[in-house]
Design an enzyme around this catalytic site. Structure first.
Site, mmCIF file in Angstrom:
data_model
loop_
_atom_site.group_PDB
_atom_site.id
_atom_site.type_symbol
_atom_site.label_atom_id
_atom_site.label_comp_id
_atom_site.label_asym_id
_atom_site.label_seq_id
_atom_site.Cartn_x
_atom_site.Cartn_y
_atom_site.Cartn_z
ATOM 1 N N TYR A 82 0.845 -1.183 0.000
ATOM 2 C CA TYR A 82 0.000 0.000 0.000
ATOM 3 C C TYR A 82 0.891 1.247 0.000
ATOM 4 C CZ TYR A 82 -3.461 -3.274 2.064
ATOM 5 O OH TYR A 82 -4.297 -4.333 2.323
ATOM 6 N N HIS A 84 -6.536 1.443 -1.140
ATOM 7 C CA HIS A 84 -6.451 0.015 -1.450
ATOM 8 C C HIS A 84 -5.004 -0.336 -1.825
ATOM 9 C CE1 HIS A 84 -10.805 -0.732 -1.493
ATOM 10 N NE2 HIS A 84 -10.927 0.457 -2.059
ATOM 11 N N LYS A 134 -5.140 -5.184 -8.715
ATOM 12 C CA LYS A 134 -3.764 -5.017 -8.260
ATOM 13 C C LYS A 134 -2.805 -5.319 -9.404
ATOM 14 C CE LYS A 134 -5.173 -6.628 -3.708
ATOM 15 N NZ LYS A 134 -5.748 -5.312 -3.400
#
Length: 246
Positions: free
Chosen positions: A149, A157, A196
């Site tokens: 992060y 997120h 991601k």
């Protein structure tokens, strides 16, 4: 992939309270209190006062454990977190088992390697990201080693799903991942489904023998991001008019 902030004010709040500042405050507080943690199994237990509870939560080190004690809060630290506070930040002393004497870095190194064979690789990856002020958490729920992060998880997120690989050791189990196209495809699809980017950290040992923490200085880290190819992003940005139809 840009950070996905949790709320309109999250970005401003993060910039007003940078992670480097929070970690520095935690380091100073732990040094002043001569903090000690007890290492048992594959985690360390740390008891702190209310001020340090807030700093540990803000800096994202460990996880608070629910207890009936009112005066102190207990935190469970991973081996990477505990060794980072001890070895890199020099702000935590660690005891092992019932021994009341804090262990030095070499003794802790030997203990952690005995519990986790790939600890040197994982610690190098963890400290590499932490030194760049990334918040690093376990990535087991996503099938990776870590997630990273850019600030506190309550504000943003995680941007990266991190895999730790190694070079220079053909017998290393870490090298067996992402060798097959099916592995790469599945991992990238999973990362894409949770928004991601896959970050692969290749750790090159450069012939270093992992007998002490000093070997970490000789390790080199290569960062590589892997993403799915999107044809739409690669098309020419122009409108072709053919036969009067766009």
């Amino acid at each position: 992939m840009l950070p996905r902030w949790k709320g309109k004010a999250a970005k401003a709040k993060a910039f007003a309270d940078p992670m480097s500042k929070i970690v520095s405050e935690l380091q100073s507080s732990l040094v002043q209190s001569e903090a000690h943690a007890l290492l048992s199994g594959c985690s360390a237990l740390l008891a702190v006062e209310s001020e340090q509870t807030d700093l540990l939560n803000r800096a994202c080190f460990g996880r608070a454990i629910a207890t009936t004690e009112k005066e102190k809060q207990w935190f469970q630290l991973s081996m990477e977190e505990a060794f980072y506070l001890c070895h890199s930040l020099k702000c935590l002393k660690i005891k092992v088992g019932e021994d009341n004497c804090p262990k030095n870095d070499e003794e802790l190194w030997d203990y952690m390697k005995s519990k986790k064979e790939k600890f040197p690789l994982f610690y190098k990856a963890y400290s590499h990201l932490r030194n760049k002020n990334w918040v690093v958490r376990s990535g087991s729920q996503y099938g990776v080693d870590f997630v990273a992060y850019c600030h506190h998880p309550s504000l943003v997120h995680s941007q990266y799903a991190v895999l730790v690989l190694s070079e220079g050791d053909d017998g290393d189990n870490a090298n067996q991942r992402l060798r097959e196209w099916s592995d790469i495809h599945c991992t990238i699809r999973l990362c894409g489904s949770v928004a991601k980017t896959l970050l692969v950290l290749n750790i090159n040992k450069n012939g270093q023998v992992t007998v002490s923490p000093s070997c970490l200085e000789g390790y080199a880290v290569e960062e590589r991001t892997i993403m799915r190819w999107s044809p739409q992003q690669c098309r020419e940005d122009q409108t072709v008019v053919e036969n009067g139809i766009k």
